[in-house]
Design an enzyme around this catalytic site. Structure first.
Site, short mmCIF file in Angstrom:
data_model
loop_
_atom_site.label_atom_id
_atom_site.label_comp_id
_atom_site.label_asym_id
_atom_site.label_seq_id
_atom_site.Cartn_x
_atom_site.Cartn_y
_atom_site.Cartn_z
N LYS A 1 0.79 -1.22 0.06
CA LYS A 1 0.01 -0.10 -0.13
C LYS A 1 0.95 1.33 -0.08
CE LYS A 1 -3.85 1.91 2.39
NZ LYS A 1 -4.99 1.77 3.57
N SER B 1 -9.77 1.89 2.70
CA SER B 1 -8.78 2.69 1.92
C SER B 1 -7.91 1.67 1.22
CB SER B 1 -8.17 3.64 2.77
OG SER B 1 -7.26 2.97 3.59
N SER C 1 -10.10 -0.21 6.82
CA SER C 1 -9.59 -0.17 5.70
C SER C 1 -8.65 -1.63 5.30
CB SER C 1 -8.50 0.85 5.62
OG SER C 1 -9.14 2.03 5.50
#
Lengths: 490, 97
Positions: free
Chosen positions: A79, A154, A178
């Protein structure tokens, strides 16, 4: 058999056995990225050349028996809020568009020491603020199961990458759901460990008291192996904890007879899609058949978690994001009048609307005159929520919950109404407030073919129960890939 | 909407948040902040008398260590990210007259 059919652990095994090389594995994954990335857009950036160079180096170490880790040679996606030395790390924000970290986050360093091959950096909601990956400054990510839908957020890029076979596994981060929510939307497995289990050093902070890094993968065993690799006490993170257990593989395959599963009644009432509810509860039935004891109970204070969370997370975010001022790194406005104007303009041009919204709310609740009424009130509410979970875990080993009220919404349908979007976090957010571990496992699909995940929540430090229960459930089914993921599979 | 955000308040928040908002953004921000506060006011239903605020789930305390340098000189790499630099220093607009 294609590399893309394999889990991280099974691929790692083949590489160790010499049946496949790290280079072949990386080539296959990169070929899949070439095939599907234009549709899915899991990555903010990826570098095939660097990945292949790294794969050659790793393969040499494997050949020399210097690298024997189960994940050695296995391609991973990271990420884009985790610092990677020498590789641009944007947090999907314009303000960090040119930021090249001089160091790597501890979690990434640990993976690299294990011989992981990084394919690229995955897309996310800007600064992890969002539930759809639509607030990224670098374009949206699409759900590989249906390109008209969001992947969640997210960590939407990480979950989409795994679901689309653009990586064998990924790292995500979870501040209010997330990892768990996009895992549910993308049909993959993801775990947020107990707060403090994985070092936050080098993770660009959103809400420091809530943020945790965790794995996203195709199955529970992969998650256990990855988590065992990235967790550990780190003196560089002052909230890092010292656990007694860091080997999570030991819990796989343990008997679940007598396991007490609590189902919060309030979670399965109005607001939850019927199909999602039915599928989530089917997990309870499956485990019940294996000897678990399932019971409904009242978990109190459910409706207060979201307002408390947004006060706390945004307060912490407003403080954490003060550092982005255009002075030492990141975006600097082109025209300005003096230092303060430069800072203001750089921030105003560099941050997107959702980030600004949260920084402003956070600044407001911390301002004098409102601090007690909002911030302290939220922290007191948090204490009550923690107590409610403590009471629940006195009776149950694990709590079963949905990961989200619905399956993945359509692209463009969420951002217009922030509160409605925030309400979608109802099943995940209190887990962060209480510092608990939670795992999402795929349990089926809705009538439109979109994946549904169920969430298992454990008491602090009780990942053992989550792994045991999730693994026992997983043994009753097989991992299902979306059509797009199978494009490159022979 | 129960919480009406005044122009003064949103200007003050803008100063705290170090953000410069256009008139249009300001109007939107007033609306958004008001809506969020209305929602957050739900917490007022709860009686939290006598409950201590909990910032961390685990007790946290200062982490002390010997003041020893463990990282090397990374001057060049750090400066490589500078929007503007000169003679090994960050350049910012003049701050004192």
């Amino acid at each position: 058999m294609s590399v893309l059919n394999l889990t991280a652990v099974s691929l790692g095994k083949k590489i160790q056995a010499g049946e496949l090389s790290a280079v072949e594995a990386t080539q296959e994954v990169l070929a899949q990225v070439e095939r599907v990335e234009k549709d899915v857009h899991s990555y903010v950036s990826y570098d095939g050349e660097a990945a292949l160079k790294r794969a050659k180096e790793v393969q040499q170490l494997i050949d020399e028996k210097k690298l024997t880790h189960p994940l050695a040679g296995v391609p991973v996606a990271i990420k884009d809020n985790m610092c990677t030395k020498g590789v641009t790390t944007t947090c999907s924000s314009k303000i960090l568009s040119n930021f090249v970290p001089p160091y790597s986050s501890t979690a990434v360093e640990k993976l690299e020491a294990a011989g992981a091959i990084m394919i690229g950096k995955t897309n996310m909601d800007e600064f992890a603020m969002g539930s759809t990956t639509e607030t990224s400054a670098y374009g949206i990510t699409r759900n590989p199961w249906n390109l008209d839908h969001v992947p969640g957020g997210s960590s939407g890029g990480s979950c989409a990458a795994v679901a689309a076979n653009e990586a064998i596994y990924a790292l995500g981060s979870d501040t209010g759901g997330s990892i768990r929510q996009p895992s549910s939307f993308c049909g993959v497995t993801g775990i947020k460990p107990t707060y403090g289990t994985v070092s936050r050093f080098g993770l660009i902070a959103y809400g420091s008291s809530l943020d945790q890094i965790g794995p996203v993968a195709k199955d529970v065993r992969d998650c256990a192996t990855i988590l065992s690799t990235i967790s550990g006490y780190d003196s560089k993170d002052s909230t890092s904890i010292k656990r007694e257990d860091y080997d999570f593989n030991q819990y796989l395959g343990q008997d679940i007879k007598g396991l007490r599963i609590g189902v919060p009644k309030g979670y399965f009432k109005e607001g939850l899609d019927k199909e999602v509810a039915d599928h989530v509860l089917s997990l309870a039935k499956t485990l019940e058949a294996q000897g678990a004891v399932v019971e409904e109970f009242d978990l109190s204070l459910v409706e207060y978690a979201i307002p408390a969370y947004y006060v706390i997370a945004d307060a912490e975010a407003s403080s954490n994001l003060e550092r982005f001022d255009g002075v030492k790194y990141g975006y600097r406005a082109k025209e300005y009048n003096g230092l303060h104007d430069m800072i203001k303009k750089s921030r105003s041009q560099g941050f997107g609307p959702e980030v600004k919204r949260r920084i402003m709310l956070g600044s407001f609740v911390l301002s004098s005159g409102y601090y007690d009424a909002y911030y302290l009130k939220a922290l007191r509410t948090k204490a009550l929520i923690v107590k409610a979970f403590d009471e629940a875990f006195a009776k149950y080993d694990v709590i079963l919950a949905p990961a989200a009220p619905t399956t993945a919404p359509k692209i463009g349908s969420s951002l217009a109404d922030p509160i409605k979007m925030y309400l979608g976090d109802i099943y995940t957010i209190s887990v962060n407030l209480a510092g608990l571990p939670g795992i999402t496992v795929p349990v089926g699909k809705d009538k439109n073919g979109l994946p549904i995940g169920a969430q298992l929540i454990g008491n602090r430090f009780r990942e053992d129960v989550l792994f045991k229960a999730a693994y026992a459930y997983e043994q009753t089914k097989t991992y299902e890939m979306c059509d797009l993921a199978q494009k490159g599979v022979n | 909407m129960a919480n009406i955000i005044s122009d003064e308040t949103i200007d003050y928040v803008g100063i705290l948040a170090q953000l410069e908002l256009s008139d249009q953004e300001k109007e939107q921000a007033k609306k958004d902040l008001g809506t969020m506060l209305d929602y957050i006011d739900k917490l007022n239903e709860l009686d939290v008398t006598g409950v201590s605020p909990m910032s961390h789930v685990f007790p946290v305390w200062n982490v002390f260590r010997e003041d020893q340098v463990t990282n090397g000189d990374d001057h060049e790499n750090m400066l490589a990210n500078a929007p503007e630099e000169k003679n090994g220093q960050y350049v910012v607009p003049k701050t004192v007259e």
